[in-house]
Design a protein around this motif. Structure first.
Motif, PDB file in Angstrom:
ATOM      1  N   ARG A 270       0.805  -1.126   0.116  1.00 59.94           N
ATOM      2  CA  ARG A 270      -0.142  -0.094   0.080  1.00 59.94           C
ATOM      3  C   ARG A 270       0.843   1.277  -0.163  1.00 59.94           C
ATOM      4  O   ARG A 270       0.429   2.278  -0.205  1.00 59.94           O
ATOM      5  CB  ARG A 270      -1.007   0.147   1.279  1.00 59.94           C
ATOM      6  CG  ARG A 270      -1.945  -0.950   1.315  1.00 59.94           C
ATOM      7  CD  ARG A 270      -2.997  -0.609   2.436  1.00 59.94           C
ATOM      8  NE  ARG A 270      -3.906  -1.750   2.621  1.00 59.94           N
ATOM      9  CZ  ARG A 270      -3.790  -2.405   3.380  1.00 59.94           C
ATOM     10  NH1 ARG A 270      -2.899  -2.513   4.465  1.00 59.94           N
ATOM     11  NH2 ARG A 270      -4.584  -3.566   3.748  1.00 59.94           N
ATOM     12  N   THR A 271       2.272   1.177   0.273  1.00 57.66           N
ATOM     13  CA  THR A 271       3.104   2.331   0.266  1.00 57.66           C
ATOM     14  C   THR A 271       3.152   3.278  -0.855  1.00 57.66           C
ATOM     15  O   THR A 271       3.049   2.758  -2.130  1.00 57.66           O
ATOM     16  CB  THR A 271       4.582   1.801   0.427  1.00 57.66           C
ATOM     17  OG1 THR A 271       4.574   0.914   1.532  1.00 57.66           O
ATOM     18  CG2 THR A 271       5.516   2.784   0.848  1.00 57.66           C
ATOM     19  N   MET A 298       4.674   7.402   7.535  1.00 57.92           N
ATOM     20  CA  MET A 298       3.811   6.289   7.341  1.00 57.92           C
ATOM     21  C   MET A 298       3.664   6.266   5.729  1.00 57.92           C
ATOM     22  O   MET A 298       3.371   7.156   5.025  1.00 57.92           O
ATOM     23  CB  MET A 298       2.673   6.582   7.991  1.00 57.92           C
ATOM     24  CG  MET A 298       2.770   6.703   9.541  1.00 57.92           C
ATOM     25  SD  MET A 298       4.047   5.446  10.243  1.00 57.92           S
ATOM     26  CE  MET A 298       2.686   4.290  10.539  1.00 57.92           C
ATOM     27  N   CYS A 300       1.036   4.873   3.870  1.00 56.35           N
ATOM     28  CA  CYS A 300      -0.276   5.296   3.299  1.00 56.35           C
ATOM     29  C   CYS A 300      -1.332   5.974   4.427  1.00 56.35           C
ATOM     30  O   CYS A 300      -0.891   5.991   5.652  1.00 56.35           O
ATOM     31  CB  CYS A 300      -0.918   3.902   2.838  1.00 56.35           C
ATOM     32  SG  CYS A 300      -1.482   2.773   4.230  1.00 56.35           S
ATOM     33  N   ASN A 303      -3.683   3.375   7.121  1.00 59.17           N
ATOM     34  CA  ASN A 303      -3.198   2.980   8.590  1.00 59.17           C
ATOM     35  C   ASN A 303      -2.211   4.272   9.198  1.00 59.17           C
ATOM     36  O   ASN A 303      -2.167   4.494  10.290  1.00 59.17           O
ATOM     37  CB  ASN A 303      -2.358   1.760   8.676  1.00 59.17           C
ATOM     38  CG  ASN A 303      -3.395   0.570   8.410  1.00 59.17           C
ATOM     39  OD1 ASN A 303      -4.758   0.562   8.720  1.00 59.17           O
ATOM     40  ND2 ASN A 303      -2.851  -0.556   7.898  1.00 59.17           N
ATOM     41  N   GLU A 307      -2.198   4.899  13.292  1.00 58.38           N
ATOM     42  CA  GLU A 307      -1.076   4.267  14.014  1.00 58.38           C
ATOM     43  C   GLU A 307       0.134   4.872  14.699  1.00 58.38           C
ATOM     44  O   GLU A 307       0.602   4.699  15.689  1.00 58.38           O
ATOM     45  CB  GLU A 307      -0.470   3.119  12.916  1.00 58.38           C
ATOM     46  CG  GLU A 307      -1.102   1.736  12.943  1.00 58.38           C
ATOM     47  CD  GLU A 307      -0.780   0.870  11.837  1.00 58.38           C
ATOM     48  OE1 GLU A 307       0.493   0.889  11.489  1.00 58.38           O
ATOM     49  OE2 GLU A 307      -1.274  -0.071  11.471  1.00 58.38           O
TER      50      GLU A 307
END
Ligand code: SF4
Length: 356
Positions: A270-271, A298, A300, A303, A307
């Motif tokens: 998902r990056t 992060m 994406c 999350n 997160e």
């Protein structure tokens, strides 16, 4: 944490004071220019006490010039020759580190004590598992399960007894070993048996990769136990790395909040931004910053902000845009190609006034 305190230059250690970070130069101490340049780099990285080797008279004499050009307490590391310790004290060392076992006769150690007492210079008794006395007569009241640790602590206690008999109490202690278990057990035992400040470290821990792991495990256990008044991470690397690692260990164990903690995701399918490159760039950018901050990078938006909700500032990627968030809340949504620049602007705002 030790009950007693010791003053090294302008810094008081022990007795619940801040756990101080120490490193050691790897230049030729006789080369004043190079040694001072390295100490300045260490100071900039947050080093609070610096130790230099004094293998000969020329090095001992050089301490005077070195001390006049630096801003942190200077510690002289002495082996074998008591005259070097005396000369180091005469030339302004704020503390000396000796292993009394390799200084020779008791008379020679007494000479050092005499000069240290007059100059109010503390002495660190540094016992290393690799250079233990052949015979130790001290009977330990309590013992560890580790035999070498017992032997190290018995040697240490015998030295302490000798210093105290000579009316010298300005002591810092260390019990280093390159074996984590041995080292941890020795410090645990010494912590039970004495109240002097403890300088903790895993000696000859290794390279930047393996040494960081070894030191983190060993020192982490000790710090969680509440043991340690000064800390040194020994790495076969640029000593500046030792400072960075020491602070991270103190931060992670909750013993001292200092500097920037990078929270970054491991990346996955998902990056949407180059987390690996950006995280290492931000890490470099924030080295030497003393303000405690959490910065999240992060991959994406799925999350990321959630997160890293404890982060003071964060960035995460998405298909067409990037977001900047503070304390888990998105504060800016920006086209992807501009988001890193904008993030750096926000970061500089946070770091303003804290760059050395
Ligand atoms: Fe993958 Fe997003 Fe988690 Fe990073 S934050 S590991 S990109 S899901």
């Amino acid at each position: 944490m030790s009950k007693m305190t010791v003053k090294i230059g302008g810094i008081v250690i022990g007795g619940g004071n801040l756990i101080r970070v120490q490193s050691m130069t790897n230049t030729d101490t006789r080369d004043v220019k190079k040694t001072v340049a390295q100490i300045k780099k260490l100071e900039k990285a947050g080093c609070e006490l610096v130790r230099v080797s004094v293998p000969d008279m020329e090095s001992a004499v050089a301490l005077k010039k070195i001390k006049s050009r630096i801003n942190i307490p200077l510690i002289a590391d002495i082996h074998f020759d008591h005259r070097l310790a005396i000369e180091a004290i005469k030339n302004g060392a704020d503390k000396i580190r000796i292993n009394p076992g390799n200084i020779g006769s008791e008379e020679k150690v007494k000479e050092i004590i005499k000069y240290a007492k007059n100059a109010k210079v503390p002495i660190r008794i540094g016992v290393n598992s690799g250079s233990l006395k052949k015979q130790v007569n001290y009977n330990l009241k309590i013992k560890s399960k580790n035999k070498t640790a017992n032997y190290m602590v018995a040697s240490l206690m015998e030295y302490i007894e000798f210093f105290e008999k000579n009316d010298f109490y300005d002591l810092v202690l260390s019990l280093k070993s390159s074996e984590v278990e041995e080292c941890v057990e020795a410090y645990r035992l010494a912590d039970k048996l004495t109240d002097y400040p403890l300088h903790i470290g895993i000696t000859e821990a290794g390279t930047e990769k393996s040494g960081v792991i070894k030191s983190s495990v060993g020192l982490g256990i000790l710090l969680y136990d509440g043991i340690g008044d000064t800390i040194r991470v020994s790495l076969s690397a640029d000593p500046v790395e030792e400072i960075y690692t020491a602070y991270r260990i103190l931060d992670v164990t909750g013993r001292r909040k200092y500097g920037v903690e990078i929270i970054s995701c491991p990346t996955c399918a998902r990056t949407e931004i180059d987390v690996i490159k950006l995280a290492s760039k931000i890490e470099k950018l924030t080295l030497g910053i003393s303000k405690p901050l959490k910065i999240a990078i992060m991959g994406c938006v799925v999350n990321g902000p959630g997160e890293a909700k404890n982060a003071d500032l964060g960035i995460s990627g998405s298909k067409n845009f990037g977001v900047i968030f503070k304390n888990g809340q998105i504060i800016k949504k920006i086209p992807k190609q501009k988001v890193i620049k904008e993030f750096e602007k926000e970061l500089n705002k946070l770091l303003k006034g804290d760059r050395k």
